[in-house]
Design a protein around this motif. Structure first.
Motif, PDB file in Angstrom:
ATOM      1  N   VAL A 131      -6.846   1.472  13.978  1.00  0.00           N
ATOM      2  CA  VAL A 131      -6.184   2.506  13.160  1.00  0.00           C
ATOM      3  C   VAL A 131      -7.228   3.115  12.230  1.00  0.00           C
ATOM      4  CG1 VAL A 131      -4.394   2.953  11.426  1.00  0.00           C
ATOM      5  CG2 VAL A 131      -3.950   1.332  13.291  1.00  0.00           C
ATOM      6  N   GLN A 132      -7.994   2.237  11.595  1.00  0.00           N
ATOM      7  CA  GLN A 132      -9.041   2.717  10.686  1.00  0.00           C
ATOM      8  C   GLN A 132      -9.985   3.685  11.418  1.00  0.00           C
ATOM      9  OE1 GLN A 132     -10.649   0.896   7.322  1.00  0.00           O
ATOM     10  NE2 GLN A 132     -11.187   3.070   7.396  1.00  0.00           N
ATOM     11  N   ALA A 133     -10.385   3.286  12.622  1.00  0.00           N
ATOM     12  CA  ALA A 133     -11.358   4.091  13.368  1.00  0.00           C
ATOM     13  C   ALA A 133     -10.773   5.439  13.796  1.00  0.00           C
ATOM     14  CB  ALA A 133     -11.827   3.317  14.599  1.00  0.00           C
ATOM     15  N   ALA A 134      -9.458   5.485  13.927  1.00  0.00           N
ATOM     16  CA  ALA A 134      -8.822   6.718  14.418  1.00  0.00           C
ATOM     17  C   ALA A 134      -8.592   7.750  13.309  1.00  0.00           C
ATOM     18  CB  ALA A 134      -7.484   6.369  15.081  1.00  0.00           C
ATOM     19  N   ILE A 135      -8.692   7.311  12.056  1.00  0.00           N
ATOM     20  CA  ILE A 135      -8.364   8.223  10.944  1.00  0.00           C
ATOM     21  C   ILE A 135      -9.373   9.373  10.864  1.00  0.00           C
ATOM     22  CG2 ILE A 135      -8.179   8.410   8.415  1.00  0.00           C
ATOM     23  CD1 ILE A 135      -7.135   5.475   8.448  1.00  0.00           C
ATOM     24  N   ARG A 136      -8.843  10.601  10.734  1.00  0.00           N
ATOM     25  CA  ARG A 136      -9.684  11.801  10.598  1.00  0.00           C
ATOM     26  C   ARG A 136      -9.275  12.518   9.312  1.00  0.00           C
ATOM     27  NH1 ARG A 136      -7.971  14.869  16.102  1.00  0.00           N
ATOM     28  NH2 ARG A 136      -8.258  13.192  17.609  1.00  0.00           N
ATOM     29  N   PRO A 137     -10.103  13.456   8.878  1.00  0.00           N
ATOM     30  CA  PRO A 137      -9.710  14.214   7.675  1.00  0.00           C
ATOM     31  C   PRO A 137      -8.363  14.922   7.873  1.00  0.00           C
ATOM     32  CG  PRO A 137     -11.988  14.687   8.271  1.00  0.00           C
ATOM     33  CD  PRO A 137     -11.425  13.848   9.379  1.00  0.00           C
ATOM     34  N   GLU A 138      -8.038  15.274   9.138  1.00  0.00           N
ATOM     35  CA  GLU A 138      -6.805  16.035   9.373  1.00  0.00           C
ATOM     36  C   GLU A 138      -5.600  15.130   9.736  1.00  0.00           C
ATOM     37  OE1 GLU A 138      -9.685  16.370  10.918  1.00  0.00           O
ATOM     38  OE2 GLU A 138      -9.479  16.447  13.100  1.00  0.00           O
ATOM     39  N   THR A 139      -5.753  13.791   9.561  1.00  0.00           N
ATOM     40  CA  THR A 139      -4.631  12.894   9.873  1.00  0.00           C
ATOM     41  C   THR A 139      -3.544  13.031   8.799  1.00  0.00           C
ATOM     42  OG1 THR A 139      -6.181  11.331  10.876  1.00  0.00           O
ATOM     43  CG2 THR A 139      -3.984  10.496  10.354  1.00  0.00           C
ATOM     44  N   ILE A 140      -2.307  13.260   9.265  1.00  0.00           N
ATOM     45  CA  ILE A 140      -1.193  13.419   8.314  1.00  0.00           C
ATOM     46  C   ILE A 140      -0.196  12.265   8.392  1.00  0.00           C
ATOM     47  CG2 ILE A 140      -1.277  15.937   8.061  1.00  0.00           C
ATOM     48  CD1 ILE A 140       0.892  16.082  10.294  1.00  0.00           C
ATOM     49  N   LEU A 141      -0.219  11.518   9.497  1.00  0.00           N
ATOM     50  CA  LEU A 141       0.813  10.488   9.682  1.00  0.00           C
ATOM     51  C   LEU A 141       0.286   9.325  10.511  1.00  0.00           C
ATOM     52  CD1 LEU A 141       3.906   9.580   9.710  1.00  0.00           C
ATOM     53  CD2 LEU A 141       4.112  10.891  11.826  1.00  0.00           C
ATOM     54  N   VAL A 142       0.636   8.109  10.059  1.00  0.00           N
ATOM     55  CA  VAL A 142       0.459   6.906  10.887  1.00  0.00           C
ATOM     56  C   VAL A 142       1.851   6.332  11.091  1.00  0.00           C
ATOM     57  CG1 VAL A 142      -0.477   4.559  10.963  1.00  0.00           C
ATOM     58  CG2 VAL A 142      -1.887   6.420  10.057  1.00  0.00           C
ATOM     59  N   SER A 143       2.266   6.171  12.347  1.00  0.00           N
ATOM     60  CA  SER A 143       3.604   5.653  12.641  1.00  0.00           C
ATOM     61  C   SER A 143       3.483   4.421  13.531  1.00  0.00           C
ATOM     62  CB  SER A 143       4.441   6.739  13.344  1.00  0.00           C
ATOM     63  OG  SER A 143       5.723   6.228  13.641  1.00  0.00           O
ATOM     64  N   ILE A 144       3.886   3.274  12.998  1.00  0.00           N
ATOM     65  CA  ILE A 144       3.727   2.012  13.731  1.00  0.00           C
ATOM     66  C   ILE A 144       5.009   1.196  13.613  1.00  0.00           C
ATOM     67  CG2 ILE A 144       2.426  -0.171  13.836  1.00  0.00           C
ATOM     68  CD1 ILE A 144       0.006   1.379  12.865  1.00  0.00           C
ATOM     69  N   MET A 145       5.509   0.688  14.746  1.00  0.00           N
ATOM     70  CA  MET A 145       6.728  -0.109  14.699  1.00  0.00           C
ATOM     71  C   MET A 145       6.433  -1.481  14.090  1.00  0.00           C
ATOM     72  SD  MET A 145       6.924  -0.964  18.807  1.00  0.00           S
ATOM     73  CE  MET A 145       8.644  -0.584  18.894  1.00  0.00           C
ATOM     74  N   ALA A 146       7.432  -2.063  13.411  1.00  0.00           N
ATOM     75  CA  ALA A 146       7.221  -3.389  12.827  1.00  0.00           C
ATOM     76  C   ALA A 146       7.368  -4.462  13.901  1.00  0.00           C
ATOM     77  CB  ALA A 146       8.220  -3.623  11.703  1.00  0.00           C
ATOM     78  N   VAL A 147       8.478  -4.402  14.647  1.00  0.00           N
ATOM     79  CA  VAL A 147       8.729  -5.391  15.702  1.00  0.00           C
ATOM     80  C   VAL A 147       8.949  -4.649  17.008  1.00  0.00           C
ATOM     81  CG1 VAL A 147      10.385  -7.098  16.582  1.00  0.00           C
ATOM     82  CG2 VAL A 147       9.693  -7.163  14.188  1.00  0.00           C
ATOM     83  N   ASN A 148       8.171  -5.019  17.998  1.00  0.00           N
ATOM     84  CA  ASN A 148       8.303  -4.376  19.308  1.00  0.00           C
ATOM     85  C   ASN A 148       9.604  -4.808  19.977  1.00  0.00           C
ATOM     86  OD1 ASN A 148       7.714  -4.751  22.465  1.00  0.00           O
ATOM     87  ND2 ASN A 148       6.775  -2.888  21.681  1.00  0.00           N
TER      88      ASN A 148
END
Ligand SMILES: Cc1ncc(COP(=O)(O)O)c(C=O)c1O
Length: 381
Positions: A131-148
Protein backbone atom coordinates in the motif's frame (compact mmCIF):
# COMPACT_ATOMS: atom_id res chain seq x y z
CA UNK A 1 -31.85 -27.55 9.74
CA UNK A 2 -28.25 -26.49 10.25
CA UNK A 3 -27.51 -23.04 8.86
CA UNK A 4 -23.79 -22.43 8.29
CA UNK A 5 -24.15 -19.69 5.65
CA UNK A 6 -24.15 -16.67 7.92
CA UNK A 7 -21.70 -14.65 5.86
CA UNK A 8 -24.27 -14.69 3.05
CA UNK A 9 -27.04 -13.54 5.35
CA UNK A 10 -28.39 -14.21 8.82
CA UNK A 11 -31.85 -15.05 10.10
CA UNK A 12 -33.52 -11.96 11.52
CA UNK A 13 -33.55 -12.16 15.33
CA UNK A 14 -37.14 -12.61 16.61
CA UNK A 15 -37.13 -9.54 18.89
CA UNK A 16 -35.57 -7.50 16.07
CA UNK A 17 -38.47 -8.52 13.85
CA UNK A 18 -40.89 -7.49 16.62
CA UNK A 19 -39.17 -4.10 16.84
CA UNK A 20 -39.50 -3.75 13.06
CA UNK A 21 -43.22 -4.51 13.24
CA UNK A 22 -43.84 -2.23 16.20
CA UNK A 23 -42.00 0.73 14.70
CA UNK A 24 -43.75 0.19 11.35
CA UNK A 25 -47.11 0.41 13.07
CA UNK A 26 -46.55 2.86 15.93
CA UNK A 27 -44.00 5.24 14.40
CA UNK A 28 -45.04 5.31 10.79
CA UNK A 29 -44.78 9.09 10.39
CA UNK A 30 -42.25 10.54 7.99
CA UNK A 31 -39.35 11.85 10.13
CA UNK A 32 -39.35 15.01 7.97
CA UNK A 33 -43.02 15.82 8.69
CA UNK A 34 -43.73 18.79 10.94
CA UNK A 35 -46.50 17.22 13.03
CA UNK A 36 -46.01 15.12 16.13
CA UNK A 37 -46.01 11.81 14.21
CA UNK A 38 -43.03 13.16 12.30
CA UNK A 39 -41.39 14.29 15.55
CA UNK A 40 -41.85 10.86 17.09
CA UNK A 41 -40.32 9.17 14.07
CA UNK A 42 -37.43 11.68 14.10
CA UNK A 43 -36.80 11.02 17.79
CA UNK A 44 -36.74 7.26 17.44
CA UNK A 45 -34.43 7.61 14.44
CA UNK A 46 -32.09 9.83 16.45
CA UNK A 47 -31.97 7.41 19.32
CA UNK A 48 -31.14 4.55 16.92
CA UNK A 49 -28.31 6.68 15.53
CA UNK A 50 -27.10 7.41 19.06
CA UNK A 51 -27.13 3.73 20.03
CA UNK A 52 -25.20 2.74 16.93
CA UNK A 53 -22.65 5.51 17.46
CA UNK A 54 -22.13 4.39 21.05
CA UNK A 55 -21.51 0.79 20.00
CA UNK A 56 -19.21 1.76 17.12
CA UNK A 57 -17.51 4.25 19.43
CA UNK A 58 -17.98 7.42 17.41
CA UNK A 59 -20.04 10.64 17.40
CA UNK A 60 -23.75 10.41 16.62
CA UNK A 61 -23.38 12.69 13.58
CA UNK A 62 -20.78 10.35 12.12
CA UNK A 63 -23.39 7.65 11.36
CA UNK A 64 -25.31 7.75 8.04
CA UNK A 65 -28.00 5.25 7.16
CA UNK A 66 -27.92 3.40 3.85
CA UNK A 67 -29.68 0.49 2.16
CA UNK A 68 -26.85 -1.93 3.05
CA UNK A 69 -23.25 -2.86 2.42
CA UNK A 70 -23.28 -2.42 -1.34
CA UNK A 71 -24.65 1.09 -1.12
CA UNK A 72 -22.20 2.00 1.64
CA UNK A 73 -19.20 0.79 -0.37
CA UNK A 74 -20.39 2.48 -3.57
CA UNK A 75 -21.14 5.70 -1.75
CA UNK A 76 -17.75 6.03 -0.06
CA UNK A 77 -15.84 5.12 -3.22
CA UNK A 78 -17.77 7.09 -5.82
CA UNK A 79 -18.55 9.86 -3.34
CA UNK A 80 -14.82 10.28 -2.71
CA UNK A 81 -14.11 10.24 -6.44
CA UNK A 82 -16.69 12.97 -7.07
CA UNK A 83 -15.68 15.04 -4.06
CA UNK A 84 -11.92 14.89 -4.53
CA UNK A 85 -11.47 14.61 -8.29
CA UNK A 86 -9.76 17.98 -8.54
CA UNK A 87 -7.08 16.70 -6.14
CA UNK A 88 -6.34 13.41 -7.88
CA UNK A 89 -7.61 10.40 -9.77
CA UNK A 90 -5.82 7.50 -8.11
CA UNK A 91 -7.39 4.84 -5.87
CA UNK A 92 -5.72 1.98 -4.03
CA UNK A 93 -7.62 -1.17 -3.16
CA UNK A 94 -6.91 -4.91 -3.01
CA UNK A 95 -7.58 -7.70 -5.46
CA UNK A 96 -9.82 -9.58 -3.00
CA UNK A 97 -12.55 -7.02 -2.33
CA UNK A 98 -16.26 -7.75 -2.39
CA UNK A 99 -17.78 -6.84 -5.80
CA UNK A 100 -19.46 -3.84 -4.13
CA UNK A 101 -15.95 -2.36 -3.97
CA UNK A 102 -14.25 -3.93 -6.98
CA UNK A 103 -17.07 -3.17 -9.41
CA UNK A 104 -17.41 0.38 -8.06
CA UNK A 105 -13.72 1.05 -8.79
CA UNK A 106 -14.00 -0.69 -12.20
CA UNK A 107 -16.72 1.78 -13.09
CA UNK A 108 -14.48 4.65 -12.03
CA UNK A 109 -11.65 3.23 -14.14
CA UNK A 110 -13.89 3.55 -17.17
CA UNK A 111 -14.31 7.23 -16.29
CA UNK A 112 -10.56 7.81 -16.21
CA UNK A 113 -9.63 7.06 -12.60
CA UNK A 114 -6.55 4.91 -12.06
CA UNK A 115 -6.68 2.01 -9.64
CA UNK A 116 -3.85 0.04 -8.03
CA UNK A 117 -4.89 -3.43 -6.87
CA UNK A 118 -2.64 -4.54 -4.02
CA UNK A 119 -2.10 -8.32 -4.20
CA UNK A 120 -2.51 -10.84 -1.40
CA UNK A 121 -0.12 -13.59 -0.35
CA UNK A 122 -0.89 -17.32 -0.24
CA UNK A 123 -2.88 -16.85 2.97
CA UNK A 124 -5.08 -14.08 1.53
CA UNK A 125 -3.42 -11.14 3.31
CA UNK A 126 -2.05 -7.96 1.80
CA UNK A 127 1.36 -6.59 2.71
CA UNK A 128 0.96 -3.03 4.07
CA UNK A 129 4.24 -2.11 2.41
CA UNK A 130 2.54 -2.66 -0.96
CA UNK A 131 0.00 0.00 0.00
CA UNK A 132 2.82 2.34 0.95
CA UNK A 133 4.58 1.68 -2.36
CA UNK A 134 1.40 2.34 -4.34
CA UNK A 135 0.74 5.80 -2.86
CA UNK A 136 1.11 8.67 -5.37
CA UNK A 137 0.65 12.41 -5.01
CA UNK A 138 -2.70 12.01 -6.80
CA UNK A 139 -4.01 9.20 -4.52
CA UNK A 140 -7.39 10.17 -3.06
CA UNK A 141 -8.64 6.91 -1.55
CA UNK A 142 -7.44 3.66 -0.01
CA UNK A 143 -10.23 1.09 0.32
CA UNK A 144 -9.47 -2.19 2.09
CA UNK A 145 -11.86 -4.76 3.53
CA UNK A 146 -11.41 -5.72 7.19
CA UNK A 147 -12.49 -9.36 6.90
CA UNK A 148 -12.51 -11.21 3.61
CA UNK A 149 -15.90 -12.77 2.95
CA UNK A 150 -14.55 -15.85 1.12
CA UNK A 151 -11.76 -17.12 3.38
CA UNK A 152 -12.03 -14.95 6.50
CA UNK A 153 -8.57 -13.34 6.26
CA UNK A 154 -8.31 -10.24 8.44
CA UNK A 155 -6.38 -7.55 6.61
CA UNK A 156 -3.69 -5.61 8.50
CA UNK A 157 -5.88 -2.51 8.82
CA UNK A 158 -3.94 -1.00 11.71
CA UNK A 159 -0.61 -1.22 9.86
CA UNK A 160 -2.17 0.46 6.81
CA UNK A 161 -3.68 3.10 9.12
CA UNK A 162 -0.21 3.78 10.53
CA UNK A 163 1.20 4.28 7.05
CA UNK A 164 -1.67 6.61 6.12
CA UNK A 165 -0.96 8.84 9.10
CA UNK A 166 1.70 10.42 6.91
CA UNK A 167 -0.89 11.07 4.17
CA UNK A 168 -3.71 12.94 5.92
CA UNK A 169 -5.47 13.94 2.69
CA UNK A 170 -6.13 10.39 1.52
CA UNK A 171 -9.53 8.96 2.46
CA UNK A 172 -9.19 5.58 4.20
CA UNK A 173 -12.24 3.35 3.79
CA UNK A 174 -12.71 -0.03 5.47
CA UNK A 175 -15.46 -2.42 4.41
CA UNK A 176 -16.37 -3.85 7.83
CA UNK A 177 -19.44 -5.80 6.70
CA UNK A 178 -18.09 -9.17 7.89
CA UNK A 179 -16.80 -7.99 11.27
CA UNK A 180 -19.83 -7.40 13.49
CA UNK A 181 -20.10 -9.49 16.65
CA UNK A 182 -16.75 -11.20 16.07
CA UNK A 183 -14.76 -9.43 18.78
CA UNK A 184 -12.43 -7.84 16.23
CA UNK A 185 -12.54 -4.16 17.27
CA UNK A 186 -9.01 -4.23 18.70
CA UNK A 187 -7.70 -5.55 15.39
CA UNK A 188 -9.62 -3.39 12.97
CA UNK A 189 -10.64 -0.11 14.60
CA UNK A 190 -8.25 2.79 14.26
CA UNK A 191 -8.65 6.56 14.52
CA UNK A 192 -7.03 6.99 11.08
CA UNK A 193 -9.97 5.22 9.42
CA UNK A 194 -12.25 7.79 7.77
CA UNK A 195 -15.11 5.59 6.56
CA UNK A 196 -16.48 2.16 7.47
CA UNK A 197 -19.29 0.21 5.82
CA UNK A 198 -21.78 -1.99 7.72
CA UNK A 199 -24.83 -4.02 6.67
CA UNK A 200 -27.80 -4.96 8.90
CA UNK A 201 -28.60 -8.38 7.47
CA UNK A 202 -25.14 -9.71 8.32
CA UNK A 203 -25.87 -9.45 12.05
CA UNK A 204 -29.49 -10.62 12.36
CA UNK A 205 -30.95 -7.26 11.40
CA UNK A 206 -33.39 -6.65 8.55
CA UNK A 207 -32.43 -6.83 4.86
CA UNK A 208 -31.93 -3.63 2.87
CA UNK A 209 -30.55 -1.44 5.63
CA UNK A 210 -27.05 -0.55 6.73
CA UNK A 211 -24.93 2.38 7.77
CA UNK A 212 -21.60 3.98 7.21
CA UNK A 213 -19.31 5.63 9.69
CA UNK A 214 -18.01 8.87 8.14
CA UNK A 215 -15.49 10.78 10.23
CA UNK A 216 -16.40 14.37 11.00
CA UNK A 217 -14.60 16.69 8.61
CA UNK A 218 -14.32 14.10 5.82
CA UNK A 219 -16.60 14.82 2.91
CA UNK A 220 -18.01 12.57 0.24
CA UNK A 221 -20.41 13.71 -2.43
CA UNK A 222 -23.93 12.32 -2.17
CA UNK A 223 -24.94 9.62 -4.64
CA UNK A 224 -28.64 9.87 -3.90
CA UNK A 225 -29.92 13.41 -4.24
CA UNK A 226 -33.37 14.49 -3.22
CA UNK A 227 -35.05 15.89 -0.14
CA UNK A 228 -31.85 16.35 1.85
CA UNK A 229 -32.24 13.66 4.51
CA UNK A 230 -29.18 12.43 6.42
CA UNK A 231 -27.72 15.92 6.68
CA UNK A 232 -28.11 16.49 2.94
CA UNK A 233 -25.82 13.60 2.19
CA UNK A 234 -28.18 10.71 1.47
CA UNK A 235 -31.68 11.59 0.45
CA UNK A 236 -34.76 9.42 0.62
CA UNK A 237 -37.38 8.96 3.32
CA UNK A 238 -35.65 7.14 6.12
CA UNK A 239 -36.46 3.45 6.59
CA UNK A 240 -37.28 4.06 10.26
CA UNK A 241 -38.48 0.53 11.19
CA UNK A 242 -35.45 -1.15 9.59
CA UNK A 243 -33.03 1.36 11.11
CA UNK A 244 -34.41 1.01 14.64
CA UNK A 245 -34.49 -2.79 14.27
CA UNK A 246 -30.89 -2.74 12.98
CA UNK A 247 -29.77 -0.74 16.03
CA UNK A 248 -31.29 -3.40 18.25
CA UNK A 249 -29.67 -6.19 16.23
CA UNK A 250 -26.31 -4.45 16.53
CA UNK A 251 -26.66 -4.23 20.29
CA UNK A 252 -27.62 -7.90 20.56
CA UNK A 253 -24.80 -8.99 18.25
CA UNK A 254 -22.15 -7.07 20.13
CA UNK A 255 -23.15 -7.35 23.79
CA UNK A 256 -21.77 -10.87 24.29
CA UNK A 257 -19.36 -10.93 21.43
CA UNK A 258 -16.26 -12.09 23.30
CA UNK A 259 -17.88 -15.34 24.40
CA UNK A 260 -19.71 -15.76 21.10
CA UNK A 261 -16.61 -15.31 18.99
CA UNK A 262 -14.81 -17.79 21.21
CA UNK A 263 -17.49 -20.41 20.63
CA UNK A 264 -17.44 -19.83 16.86
CA UNK A 265 -13.69 -20.16 16.92
CA UNK A 266 -14.04 -23.45 18.77
CA UNK A 267 -16.52 -24.80 16.21
CA UNK A 268 -14.20 -23.69 13.42
CA UNK A 269 -11.30 -25.50 15.11
CA UNK A 270 -13.37 -28.69 15.36
CA UNK A 271 -13.98 -28.60 11.62
CA UNK A 272 -10.42 -27.55 10.76
CA UNK A 273 -8.96 -30.40 12.79
CA UNK A 274 -11.32 -32.92 11.28
CA UNK A 275 -10.46 -31.79 7.76
CA UNK A 276 -6.77 -32.49 8.50
CA UNK A 277 -7.69 -36.20 8.64
CA UNK A 278 -9.19 -36.23 5.14
CA UNK A 279 -6.49 -36.80 2.52
CA UNK A 280 -8.41 -35.05 -0.23
CA UNK A 281 -9.50 -32.02 1.76
CA UNK A 282 -7.63 -28.74 1.40
CA UNK A 283 -8.26 -25.92 3.88
CA UNK A 284 -7.69 -22.32 2.79
CA UNK A 285 -8.49 -20.57 6.09
CA UNK A 286 -6.13 -20.82 9.05
CA UNK A 287 -6.78 -20.91 12.79
CA UNK A 288 -4.49 -18.08 13.85
CA UNK A 289 -5.64 -14.60 14.82
CA UNK A 290 -5.17 -13.25 11.30
CA UNK A 291 -8.43 -15.04 10.39
CA UNK A 292 -11.94 -14.23 11.60
CA UNK A 293 -13.51 -16.76 13.98
CA UNK A 294 -16.57 -17.51 11.86
CA UNK A 295 -15.35 -18.40 8.35
CA UNK A 296 -13.71 -21.59 7.13
CA UNK A 297 -13.12 -22.20 3.44
CA UNK A 298 -12.09 -25.64 2.22
CA UNK A 299 -12.18 -27.84 -0.85
CA UNK A 300 -12.68 -31.53 -1.48
CA UNK A 301 -10.42 -32.34 -4.39
CA UNK A 302 -12.20 -33.45 -7.55
CA UNK A 303 -15.71 -32.44 -6.44
CA UNK A 304 -17.21 -29.14 -7.59
CA UNK A 305 -18.17 -26.67 -4.87
CA UNK A 306 -21.80 -26.54 -5.97
CA UNK A 307 -21.99 -30.35 -5.82
CA UNK A 308 -20.75 -30.23 -2.23
CA UNK A 309 -23.27 -27.50 -1.37
CA UNK A 310 -26.14 -29.60 -2.76
CA UNK A 311 -24.89 -32.77 -1.06
CA UNK A 312 -25.03 -30.94 2.29
CA UNK A 313 -28.44 -29.58 1.37
CA UNK A 314 -29.68 -33.18 1.13
CA UNK A 315 -28.73 -33.43 4.80
CA UNK A 316 -30.64 -30.20 5.59
CA UNK A 317 -27.34 -28.35 6.07
CA UNK A 318 -26.77 -25.02 4.36
CA UNK A 319 -23.37 -23.68 3.29
CA UNK A 320 -22.09 -21.72 0.23
CA UNK A 321 -19.59 -21.96 -2.48
CA UNK A 322 -17.10 -19.25 -1.58
CA UNK A 323 -19.50 -16.31 -1.61
CA UNK A 324 -23.21 -15.92 -2.10
CA UNK A 325 -22.68 -13.37 -4.89
CA UNK A 326 -20.56 -15.67 -7.01
CA UNK A 327 -22.55 -18.85 -6.27
CA UNK A 328 -25.37 -18.58 -8.75
CA UNK A 329 -23.36 -16.88 -11.43
CA UNK A 330 -20.73 -19.61 -11.41
CA UNK A 331 -18.05 -16.92 -11.02
CA UNK A 332 -14.57 -18.13 -10.00
CA UNK A 333 -13.81 -17.39 -6.36
CA UNK A 334 -11.79 -14.18 -6.67
CA UNK A 335 -9.97 -14.46 -3.37
CA UNK A 336 -8.75 -18.00 -4.03
CA UNK A 337 -7.60 -16.93 -7.51
CA UNK A 338 -5.73 -14.01 -5.94
CA UNK A 339 -4.14 -16.48 -3.48
CA UNK A 340 -2.89 -18.41 -6.54
CA UNK A 341 -5.01 -21.45 -5.75
CA UNK A 342 -5.19 -23.42 -9.03
CA UNK A 343 -8.55 -23.01 -10.81
CA UNK A 344 -9.43 -26.67 -10.57
CA UNK A 345 -9.02 -26.68 -6.80
CA UNK A 346 -10.70 -23.28 -6.38
CA UNK A 347 -13.85 -24.54 -8.12
CA UNK A 348 -14.03 -27.27 -5.45
CA UNK A 349 -14.12 -24.75 -2.63
CA UNK A 350 -16.95 -24.20 -0.19
CA UNK A 351 -17.42 -21.78 2.69
CA UNK A 352 -18.77 -22.56 6.13
CA UNK A 353 -19.75 -19.38 7.97
CA UNK A 354 -20.90 -19.47 11.57
CA UNK A 355 -22.67 -17.20 13.98
CA UNK A 356 -23.66 -16.92 17.62
CA UNK A 357 -26.61 -19.30 17.22
CA UNK A 358 -24.51 -22.26 16.08
CA UNK A 359 -23.71 -25.03 18.55
CA UNK A 360 -21.18 -27.79 19.18
CA UNK A 361 -23.86 -30.36 18.47
CA UNK A 362 -24.52 -28.77 15.05
CA UNK A 363 -20.83 -28.95 14.23
CA UNK A 364 -20.75 -32.60 15.28
CA UNK A 365 -23.65 -33.30 12.92
CA UNK A 366 -21.94 -31.31 10.19
CA UNK A 367 -18.78 -33.38 10.57
CA UNK A 368 -20.81 -36.59 10.40
CA UNK A 369 -22.45 -35.40 7.18
CA UNK A 370 -19.07 -34.32 5.83
CA UNK A 371 -17.67 -37.81 6.38
CA UNK A 372 -20.64 -39.34 4.58
CA UNK A 373 -20.30 -36.94 1.63
CA UNK A 374 -16.54 -37.40 1.53
CA UNK A 375 -16.83 -41.21 1.47
CA UNK A 376 -19.45 -41.01 -1.27
CA UNK A 377 -17.25 -38.94 -3.55
CA UNK A 378 -14.12 -40.96 -2.75
CA UNK A 379 -15.89 -44.03 -4.07
CA UNK A 380 -17.07 -42.22 -7.19
CA UNK A 381 -13.70 -40.65 -8.00
C1 LIG B 1 -17.37 -7.84 2.64
C2 LIG B 1 -18.71 -7.48 2.10
N1 LIG B 1 -18.92 -6.23 1.64
C3 LIG B 1 -20.12 -5.84 1.14
C4 LIG B 1 -21.17 -6.72 1.06
C5 LIG B 1 -22.48 -6.26 0.50
O1 LIG B 1 -23.44 -6.10 1.51
P1 LIG B 1 -25.02 -6.08 1.17
O2 LIG B 1 -25.43 -7.46 0.90
O3 LIG B 1 -25.64 -5.52 2.41
O4 LIG B 1 -25.20 -5.16 0.02
C6 LIG B 1 -21.00 -8.04 1.53
C7 LIG B 1 -22.09 -9.03 1.41
O5 LIG B 1 -21.85 -10.21 1.30
C8 LIG B 1 -19.73 -8.42 2.05
O6 LIG B 1 -19.52 -9.66 2.49
Amino acid sequence: MIYFDNSATTLIEPTVLKTYQKVSQDFFGNPSSLHHLGDQAQQILNSARQQIAQIINCQTDEIYFTSGGSEGDNWVIKGTALEKRQFGNHIITTNVEHPAVSNAVHQLEKLGFEVTYVPVDKSGHINPQDVQAAIRPETILVSIMAVNNEVGAIQPIKSVAKILQDYPNIHFHVDAVQTVGKDLAAQIQDPRIDFMTFSGHKFHGPRGVGFIYAKNGRRIAPLINGGGQEDNRRSGTENTPAIVAMARALRLATQDQVAQAKLQNHLRQMLYQHLQNLDNAVVFSQLDTSFAPHILCFALRGVRGETIVHAFEQEDIYISTTSACSSRKGVEPITLAAMHVPDQLATSAVRVSLDANNTISEMQQFIKALDKIYQHFQVLN
